[in-house]
Scaffold this motif. Structure first.
Motif, PDB file in Angstrom:
ATOM      1  N   ALA A 149       0.832  -1.200   0.000  1.00 42.05           N
ATOM      2  CA  ALA A 149       0.000   0.000   0.000  1.00 42.05           C
ATOM      3  C   ALA A 149       0.869   1.253   0.000  1.00 42.05           C
ATOM      4  O   ALA A 149       1.850   1.340   0.741  1.00 42.05           O
ATOM      5  CB  ALA A 149      -0.917  -0.004   1.215  1.00 42.05           C
ATOM      6  N   GLY A 150       0.486   2.233  -0.826  1.00 42.62           N
ATOM      7  CA  GLY A 150       1.232   3.470  -0.930  1.00 42.62           C
ATOM      8  C   GLY A 150       0.635   4.569  -0.064  1.00 42.62           C
ATOM      9  O   GLY A 150      -0.592   4.727   0.009  1.00 42.62           O
ATOM     10  N   LEU A 151       1.504   5.346   0.565  1.00 40.90           N
ATOM     11  CA  LEU A 151       1.057   6.430   1.431  1.00 40.90           C
ATOM     12  C   LEU A 151       0.335   7.526   0.650  1.00 40.90           C
ATOM     13  O   LEU A 151      -0.736   7.988   1.040  1.00 40.90           O
ATOM     14  CB  LEU A 151       2.257   7.023   2.170  1.00 40.90           C
ATOM     15  N   GLY A 152       0.921   7.947  -0.459  1.00 45.37           N
ATOM     16  CA  GLY A 152       0.366   9.070  -1.200  1.00 45.37           C
ATOM     17  C   GLY A 152      -1.052   8.842  -1.678  1.00 45.37           C
ATOM     18  O   GLY A 152      -1.879   9.766  -1.666  1.00 45.37           O
ATOM     19  N   GLY A 153      -1.350   7.637  -2.105  1.00 44.69           N
ATOM     20  CA  GLY A 153      -2.689   7.338  -2.582  1.00 44.69           C
ATOM     21  C   GLY A 153      -3.737   7.495  -1.506  1.00 44.69           C
ATOM     22  O   GLY A 153      -4.842   7.982  -1.759  1.00 44.69           O
ATOM     23  N   ALA A 154      -3.382   7.090  -0.277  1.00 43.25           N
ATOM     24  CA  ALA A 154      -4.330   7.215   0.832  1.00 43.25           C
ATOM     25  C   ALA A 154      -4.567   8.679   1.191  1.00 43.25           C
ATOM     26  O   ALA A 154      -5.700   9.093   1.459  1.00 43.25           O
ATOM     27  CB  ALA A 154      -3.816   6.451   2.043  1.00 43.25           C
ATOM     28  N   VAL A 155      -3.509   9.469   1.201  1.00 46.09           N
ATOM     29  CA  VAL A 155      -3.642  10.896   1.510  1.00 46.09           C
ATOM     30  C   VAL A 155      -4.533  11.573   0.476  1.00 46.09           C
ATOM     31  O   VAL A 155      -5.453  12.327   0.817  1.00 46.09           O
ATOM     32  CB  VAL A 155      -2.258  11.575   1.562  1.00 46.09           C
ATOM     33  N   LEU A 156      -4.273  11.280  -0.796  1.00 42.58           N
ATOM     34  CA  LEU A 156      -5.064  11.895  -1.867  1.00 42.58           C
ATOM     35  C   LEU A 156      -6.526  11.469  -1.791  1.00 42.58           C
ATOM     36  O   LEU A 156      -7.437  12.302  -1.927  1.00 42.58           O
ATOM     37  CB  LEU A 156      -4.473  11.512  -3.227  1.00 42.58           C
ATOM     38  N   ALA A 157      -6.771  10.189  -1.553  1.00 43.46           N
ATOM     39  CA  ALA A 157      -8.143   9.692  -1.507  1.00 43.46           C
ATOM     40  C   ALA A 157      -8.937  10.329  -0.375  1.00 43.46           C
ATOM     41  O   ALA A 157     -10.105  10.709  -0.551  1.00 43.46           O
ATOM     42  CB  ALA A 157      -8.141   8.168  -1.362  1.00 43.46           C
ATOM     43  N   ARG A 158      -8.317  10.454   0.808  1.00 42.86           N
ATOM     44  CA  ARG A 158      -9.037  11.069   1.928  1.00 42.86           C
ATOM     45  C   ARG A 158      -9.301  12.550   1.650  1.00 42.86           C
ATOM     46  O   ARG A 158     -10.368  13.074   1.973  1.00 42.86           O
ATOM     47  CB  ARG A 158      -8.236  10.923   3.234  1.00 42.86           C
ATOM     48  N   ALA A 159      -8.340  13.235   1.034  1.00 43.98           N
ATOM     49  CA  ALA A 159      -8.528  14.655   0.734  1.00 43.98           C
ATOM     50  C   ALA A 159      -9.635  14.863  -0.284  1.00 43.98           C
ATOM     51  O   ALA A 159     -10.487  15.751  -0.135  1.00 43.98           O
ATOM     52  CB  ALA A 159      -7.219  15.256   0.234  1.00 43.98           C
ATOM     53  N   LEU A 160      -9.658  14.051  -1.325  1.00 42.27           N
ATOM     54  CA  LEU A 160     -10.688  14.191  -2.357  1.00 42.27           C
ATOM     55  C   LEU A 160     -12.072  13.852  -1.829  1.00 42.27           C
ATOM     56  O   LEU A 160     -13.077  14.327  -2.366  1.00 42.27           O
ATOM     57  CB  LEU A 160     -10.348  13.306  -3.560  1.00 42.27           C
ATOM     58  N   ALA A 161     -12.125  13.032  -0.781  1.00 34.48           N
ATOM     59  CA  ALA A 161     -13.408  12.703  -0.156  1.00 34.48           C
ATOM     60  C   ALA A 161     -13.841  13.767   0.847  1.00 34.48           C
ATOM     61  O   ALA A 161     -14.910  13.651   1.455  1.00 34.48           O
ATOM     62  CB  ALA A 161     -13.320  11.349   0.533  1.00 34.48           C
ATOM     63  N   GLY A 162     -13.016  14.793   1.007  1.00 34.14           N
ATOM     64  CA  GLY A 162     -13.354  15.865   1.934  1.00 34.14           C
ATOM     65  C   GLY A 162     -12.915  15.627   3.367  1.00 34.14           C
ATOM     66  O   GLY A 162     -13.233  16.425   4.251  1.00 34.14           O
ATOM     67  N   HIS A 163     -12.155  14.556   3.607  1.00 30.11           N
ATOM     68  CA  HIS A 163     -11.696  14.235   4.959  1.00 30.11           C
ATOM     69  C   HIS A 163     -10.283  14.804   5.144  1.00 30.11           C
ATOM     70  O   HIS A 163      -9.297  14.065   5.190  1.00 30.11           O
ATOM     71  CB  HIS A 163     -11.720  12.724   5.179  1.00 30.11           C
ATOM     72  N   PHE A 164     -10.194  16.099   5.251  1.00 30.14           N
ATOM     73  CA  PHE A 164      -8.901  16.769   5.227  1.00 30.14           C
ATOM     74  C   PHE A 164      -8.077  16.496   6.483  1.00 30.14           C
ATOM     75  O   PHE A 164      -6.850  16.362   6.412  1.00 30.14           O
ATOM     76  CB  PHE A 164      -9.104  18.273   5.037  1.00 30.14           C
ATOM     77  N   THR A 165      -8.732  16.407   7.627  1.00 31.73           N
ATOM     78  CA  THR A 165      -8.006  16.101   8.864  1.00 31.73           C
ATOM     79  C   THR A 165      -7.418  14.700   8.804  1.00 31.73           C
ATOM     80  O   THR A 165      -6.277  14.469   9.225  1.00 31.73           O
ATOM     81  CB  THR A 165      -8.935  16.238  10.083  1.00 31.73           C
ATOM     82  N   GLU A 166      -8.192  13.754   8.277  1.00 31.91           N
ATOM     83  CA  GLU A 166      -7.687  12.393   8.137  1.00 31.91           C
ATOM     84  C   GLU A 166      -6.537  12.336   7.132  1.00 31.91           C
ATOM     85  O   GLU A 166      -5.563  11.594   7.334  1.00 31.91           O
ATOM     86  CB  GLU A 166      -8.813  11.461   7.706  1.00 31.91           C
ATOM     87  N   ALA A 167      -6.641  13.106   6.055  1.00 29.49           N
ATOM     88  CA  ALA A 167      -5.556  13.148   5.068  1.00 29.49           C
ATOM     89  C   ALA A 167      -4.275  13.652   5.710  1.00 29.49           C
ATOM     90  O   ALA A 167      -3.186  13.091   5.493  1.00 29.49           O
ATOM     91  CB  ALA A 167      -5.951  14.031   3.892  1.00 29.49           C
TER      92      ALA A 167
END
Length: 260
Positions: A149-167
């Motif tokens: 699993a890649g870190l960047g993909g998870a950060v981007l996915a959470r941000a695009l879903a509007g979960h900025f704190t989680e990103a």
């Protein structure tokens, strides 16, 4: 691990499966072809750690190789044996219960031309030990296929879903997790994976981003828009090796070679 057949094999598997693993199959198939050429052997010995129900193992057996799958789940191994039988390669696939930490309780060291370690490092207690064992199972100059699993993909996915704190949490967290509800225990950067490979006595070669765009594209578009699947497959292949896109991939694939 989603399913995808190797090049040249007819498949009825879903389009999404092709998108999720096409890059890995292309790289792995080329590495296997090179190993066949280098050794002069018609069939290779392949070890698939955490190989589950055989989404990679069975197609590799269909190419003529001998594949040992080590997995801790009896249910997954049962499904593997059934799948291998249905594909007509039961005599070329061996199912063994175990895990990468206790690998040499169930398989031999230095016994394989190719080792797959896909979707394993995220869940083990000691990723460095897991990679060392995978490399130690290889013969000299053997090939390691490492997918995590890649870190960047998870950060981007959470941000695009509007979960900025989680990103932001995932970005800062040593394990790359976005919170207590994150189902993935650990994520990696490309540098972290190549460092693990080097520390295990192998040389990292190509690093590819897997599922750079696939997880961000609505499934209905791929399934209904004429030509969308093929176009997306080509886009994934083109972006896979580019560092700017690799860094935001859902998964990272490292192809490495054990020192001679």
């Amino acid at each position: 691990m989603p399913d995808q057949a190797p090049r040249g094999e007819t498949t009825s598997r879903p389009p999404r499966a092709a998108l999720r693993t096409s890059v890995v199959w292309e790289v792995l198939k080329d590495a296997i072809d090179q190993r066949v050429k280098d050794t002069g052997a018609d069939a290779l010995d392949v070890l698939d750690t955490g190989g589950g129900s055989g989404s990679f193992a069975v197609p590799l057996a269909q190419l003529g190789h001998r594949v040992t799958v080590v997995d801790p789940s009896p249910n997954a191994l049962f499904a593997l044996e059934r799948r291998a039988a249905e594909a007509g390669v039961a005599d070329q696939v061996k199912a063994v219960q175990g895990d990468v930490h206790g690998l040499f309780d169930v398989v031999e060291r230095d016994g394989y031309d190719v080792v797959l370690c896909h979707g394993v490092l995220e869940y083990v207690d000691d990723p460095a030990e897991g990679v060392r064992n995978a490399v130690d199972a290889l013969r000299p100059a053997g090939a390691l296929s490492l997918l995590a699993a890649g870190l960047g993909g998870a950060v981007l996915a959470r941000a695009l879903a509007g979960h900025f704190t989680e990103a932001r949490h995932a970005l800062d967290d040593p394990a790359g997790r976005w919170g207590d509800g994150d189902p993935v225990p650990r994520r990696f950067t490309a540098d972290q994976l190549t460092a693990l490979v080097a520390g295990a006595g192998a040389e990292a070669g190509a690093v590819h981003g897997v599922r750079v765009f696939t997880d961000l594209v609505p499934g209905v578009l791929v399934d209904t828009e004429p030509g969308a699947l093929d176009a997306l497959l080509k886009l994934e292949a083109a972006a896979a090796e580019l560092p700017a896109f690799r860094s935001i991939a859902t998964q990272l694939h490292v192809l490495a070679q054990k020192h001679r």
